[in-house]
Write a protein that holds these residues in place. Structure first.
Motif, PDB file in Angstrom:
ATOM      1  N   LYS A  24      65.138  59.130  75.399  1.00  0.00           N
ATOM      2  CA  LYS A  24      64.976  57.891  74.637  1.00  0.00           C
ATOM      3  C   LYS A  24      63.483  57.667  74.395  1.00  0.00           C
ATOM      4  O   LYS A  24      62.631  58.107  75.182  1.00  0.00           O
ATOM      5  N   LEU A  55      60.684  54.746  74.232  1.00  0.00           N
ATOM      6  CA  LEU A  55      60.418  53.350  74.592  1.00  0.00           C
ATOM      7  C   LEU A  55      59.121  52.888  73.938  1.00  0.00           C
ATOM      8  O   LEU A  55      58.134  53.637  73.885  1.00  0.00           O
ATOM      9  N   PHE A 111      57.551  59.471  82.324  1.00  0.00           N
ATOM     10  CA  PHE A 111      57.247  58.896  81.011  1.00  0.00           C
ATOM     11  C   PHE A 111      56.189  59.760  80.335  1.00  0.00           C
ATOM     12  O   PHE A 111      55.106  59.979  80.889  1.00  0.00           O
ATOM     13  N   TRP A 148      58.285  58.942  75.641  1.00  0.00           N
ATOM     14  CA  TRP A 148      59.641  59.456  75.857  1.00  0.00           C
ATOM     15  C   TRP A 148      60.010  59.351  77.332  1.00  0.00           C
ATOM     16  O   TRP A 148      59.172  59.531  78.215  1.00  0.00           O
ATOM     17  N   ILE A 149      61.296  59.085  77.572  1.00  0.00           N
ATOM     18  CA  ILE A 149      61.792  58.931  78.934  1.00  0.00           C
ATOM     19  C   ILE A 149      63.227  59.430  78.994  1.00  0.00           C
ATOM     20  O   ILE A 149      63.967  59.388  77.992  1.00  0.00           O
ATOM     21  N   ALA A 187      66.989  59.342  79.427  1.00  0.00           N
ATOM     22  CA  ALA A 187      67.869  58.229  79.073  1.00  0.00           C
ATOM     23  C   ALA A 187      68.451  57.525  80.294  1.00  0.00           C
ATOM     24  O   ALA A 187      68.582  56.292  80.313  1.00  0.00           O
ATOM     25  N   ASP A 190      67.133  56.925  83.034  1.00  0.00           N
ATOM     26  CA  ASP A 190      66.133  56.134  83.765  1.00  0.00           C
ATOM     27  C   ASP A 190      65.770  54.841  83.049  1.00  0.00           C
ATOM     28  O   ASP A 190      65.031  54.026  83.601  1.00  0.00           O
ATOM     29  N   VAL A 191      66.255  54.654  81.824  1.00  0.00           N
ATOM     30  CA  VAL A 191      65.785  53.556  80.979  1.00  0.00           C
ATOM     31  C   VAL A 191      66.058  52.187  81.609  1.00  0.00           C
ATOM     32  O   VAL A 191      65.166  51.334  81.698  1.00  0.00           O
ATOM     33  N   GLN A 192      67.277  51.936  82.044  1.00  0.00           N
ATOM     34  CA  GLN A 192      67.633  50.605  82.532  1.00  0.00           C
ATOM     35  C   GLN A 192      66.823  50.209  83.756  1.00  0.00           C
ATOM     36  O   GLN A 192      66.287  49.088  83.833  1.00  0.00           O
ATOM     37  N   TYR A 207      63.975  51.392  84.593  1.00  0.00           N
ATOM     38  CA  TYR A 207      62.591  51.310  84.136  1.00  0.00           C
ATOM     39  C   TYR A 207      62.303  49.931  83.538  1.00  0.00           C
ATOM     40  O   TYR A 207      61.305  49.288  83.870  1.00  0.00           O
ATOM     41  N   MET A 208      63.196  49.492  82.658  1.00  0.00           N
ATOM     42  CA  MET A 208      63.024  48.196  82.004  1.00  0.00           C
ATOM     43  C   MET A 208      63.064  47.057  83.021  1.00  0.00           C
ATOM     44  O   MET A 208      62.281  46.103  82.942  1.00  0.00           O
ATOM     45  N   GLU A 233      63.956  49.977  72.791  1.00  0.00           N
ATOM     46  CA  GLU A 233      64.526  51.286  73.101  1.00  0.00           C
ATOM     47  C   GLU A 233      65.049  51.933  71.820  1.00  0.00           C
ATOM     48  O   GLU A 233      65.749  51.297  71.035  1.00  0.00           O
TER      49      GLU A 233
END
Length: 672
Positions: free
Chosen positions: A8, A10, A32, A283-284, A286, A288-290, A292-293, A308
């Motif tokens: 994803k 960010l 990241f 870029w990260i 996917a 790990d996104v939640q 991370y946020m 995102e």
């Protein structure tokens, strides 16, 4: 089949007051990858002086001073893990400044004491040089027929000067260390002698005309001063050691904190920003996104805007201006083979991840070519010790699972061939037990050692057959991966046509099937066999216009029909030779399996010639011989397996390289 990990993009909008803790968090998470080209440089890289902040300049200066202090004090900085540190506060800045000031004061005192000791030592040498001169120097200076010169030289040049001036001048050492000399010569040749002395860096010493030797009390006084200077130096050495012992841990802690601060600020200065807001894009993974946020929201207390983007929403990716970085997600075993893949090239984002295939094929092929239970157990033990960090070999420790895997496969092959450090006696009970379950007991299960038994030739050919069969499987996997990758990327023409497309695969598979039918079923070649092979071969070699037609490209013959015909004939030859070499190339697997057995047999024969395994000479030969096999043949076999992977497997589908995912991480102190 596993594909590359979903990524994803960010976009973070961060207030100026929150930028440092946000960048620090990004660096510590190590997942990241910045989009901005400014972050491709090292974190200790060039700094933009026009945007540098006062705090950054102060932190950078303190970091450089702390690092210089560590070098001077000979402190080992390898234990400093930057990502485990934190950005320094004003209290820590003041403490760092205080320690640096104390260190500088100690250094100045030490330098002053050392300089004083050197000066007194040099003065004493000069005094000693003239201690035995008991007549007034003026009397020597005014001799009508002699030219006298006194001066300093490099002691190591004394013999050279004496040899060069032999016969023209007399060279006398003044003092034991030969740092001062007296040169006596005829006044007629003094100018030539002056030139020679100048070449050796001779420095004249001015001697008072009334000088008449050195009084004894002067020498005693200088000896006393020298002892006092030496004592002062020794005291400072002890004080320096005490300083190191007292401040070592604090200095290293501060060094790590300021190293982190410097890297954070250097990243910050490369970001897009206004007066109050910074923009971060990257870029990260996917998954790990939640998390991370959530973490970033807590760090900034809600003062952050996060957007995102899916891959297909990024315009630069859609337009082909930017590649999505490729991350591979594996367990411990397969992950240890990732470097082998990336050393050839990164897969294109969204395609099949070949690493699991590499892990399996490498392990199997190595085991077949290096079959020995004892030597395999050695690799297992080495891998376990590397995994537990008992043996530390730098970056090689991460390859511990590979050593364990090839050790297991080599041990299994060794159980089948009955080899244990070259001898078949140790594993005979196991072989009798296994073969007894299926009929008449015999040892070994597979006989690869040189033998008078005529049946051993069938075993040898069987090994070659298995090797070629494994090659067929590897080639097939490569072809299937290529076709699936092209379908995923909507390159349907490449999936159907060409030597690595469906047409080439059908040709390869059908020829192999036909050969097996002829050998095993005594099949006679029929018309339909020829038709199928010719059609598959035609679309494999003469694919260009069909691919262009499916892709709606014009003209169909890009460089004219004549050029197309010539290139297609060349491609036809390449299809034949390529698939033949891709298959025959795996015969080397069987050849190395046999050569390994022969090497073991040779070492065992030499051992018996030296008295057997119960003699000192035999034990030495056995140990050295097996060590030679493990090191040299182990390296050769590993290279051959990698070569088979690269040329026979990767070449089927690695037609375009992707971009490896390289997240931002804090560098260690030693990487500066």
């Amino acid at each position: 089949m596993a594909r590359t990990a979903e990524m994803k993009l960010l976009e973070l909008m961060v207030l100026k007051e929150d930028i440092s803790p946000v960048v620090e968090y990004i660096g510590k998470k190590e997942n990241f990858q910045f989009v901005s080209k400014n972050h491709t440089d090292k974190a200790y890289g060039k700094k933009d002086s026009s945007t540098a902040l006062n705090s950054f300049s102060q932190d950078a200066e303190l970091f450089d001073q702390l690092r210089s202090a560590c070098i001077e004090l000979q402190l080992d900085t390898s234990s400093v893990i930057v990502k485990d540190c934190s950005s320094p506060s004003d209290v820590e800045r003041n403490e760092a400044a205080r320690i640096i000031e104390s260190y500088k004061t100690l250094q100045q005192r030490n330098e002053a004491a050392s300089d004083n000791f050197v000066k007194i030592t040099d003065a004493r040498k000069e005094v000693l040089a003239f201690a035995n001169l008991k007549v007034p120097y003026s009397e020597l200076e005014h001799l009508s027929f002699l030219s006298m010169k006194i001066g300093r030289i490099v002691p190591a040049d004394f013999d050279k000067i004496k040899n060069v001036l032999a016969g023209t001048a007399e060279v006398i050492a003044l003092g034991d260390d030969k740092s001062h000399i007296l040169v006596a010569s005829s006044k007629k040749g003094r100018f030539a002698i002056d030139t020679e002395l100048k070449n050796f860096g001779f420095t004249p010493v001015e001697i008072p005309e009334d000088f008449n030797g050195v009084p004894e009390d002067v020498l005693q006084g200088m000896d006393k001063k020298l002892a006092e200077a030496r004592e002062a130096v020794d005291e400072l050495v002890v004080e320096r050691m005490n300083f190191v012992e007292t401040h070592k841990d604090k200095i290293l802690k501060l060094l790590g904190d300021f190293a982190l601060a410097v890297q954070v600020d250097n990243i910050t200065h490369g970001l897009e920003s206004t007066e109050l807001v910074y923009r971060i894009t990257g870029w990260i993974y996917a998954n790990d996104v939640q998390a991370y946020m959530k973490d970033l929201d807590e760090i900034t207390e809600g003062r952050i805007v996060i957007r995102e983007y899916d891959v297909h929403e990024v315009l630069d990716v859609v337009n082909g201006k930017e590649q999505v970085p490729v991350k591979l997600k594996h367990g411990t075993f397969v992950k240890s083979f990732e470097r082998m893949v990336f050393s050839y090239g990164a897969p294109v984002y969204g395609t099949i991840d070949p690493t699991p295939f590499v892990a399996i094929f490498f392990t199997i092929l190595f085991g077949i070519m290096f079959g020995d239970c004892g030597q395999g157990l050695f690799f297992i033990l080495l891998g376990i010790l590397m995994a537990r960090k008992v043996i530390k070999v730098g970056n090689w420790n991460k390859f511990a699972p590979i050593f364990i895997a090839i050790g297991l496969s080599s041990s299994i092959m060794g159980l089948l061939t009955g080899e244990f450090f070259g001898t078949e006696k140790v594993l005979e009970p196991f072989a009798y037990w296994v073969t007894g379950l299926f009929g008449k007991p015999h040892a070994p299960i597979l006989h690869l050692m040189p033998s008078d038994d005529p049946k051993s030739i069938y075993v040898m050919f069987g090994v070659f057959g298995v090797a070629v069969a494994i090659g067929f499987v590897i080639n097939t996997c490569g072809l299937i991966i290529n076709m699936i990758n092209n379908v995923i990327r909507k390159k349907y023409a490449e999936a159907l046509f060409g030597k690595n497309g469906l047409a080439g695969a059908v040709f390869f598979w059908y020829v192999i099937a036909l050969v097996l039918r002829i050998v095993l079923q005594h099949h006679k070649i029929a018309i339909y066999d020829i038709v199928i092979i010719c059609l598959a071969l035609f679309f494999a070699a003469f694919a260009s216009p069909f691919e262009r037609a499916m892709n709606k490209e014009r003209p169909l013959f890009e460089n004219g029909f004549g050029t197309y015909l010539i290139s297609s004939v060349v491609e036809l030859i390449e299809v034949f030779s390529g698939y033949l070499s891709n298959t025959i190339s795996f015969v080397r697997v069987g050849a190395f399996a046999l050569s390994h057995a022969v090497l073991n047999f040779t070492i065992l024969t030499l051992t018996n010639m030296c008295g057997g395994v119960l003699s000192v000479g035999g034990i030495i030969v056995l140990i050295l011989g097996n060590a030679l096999i493990i090191v040299l043949e182990g390296m050769i076999v590993a290279i051959q397996v990698i070569r088979l992977q690269y040329y026979e497997f990767f070449s089927k589908f690695f037609h375009e390289n992707g971009r490896e995912f390289k997240p931002f991480t804090f560098e260690s102190i030693s990487e500066k």
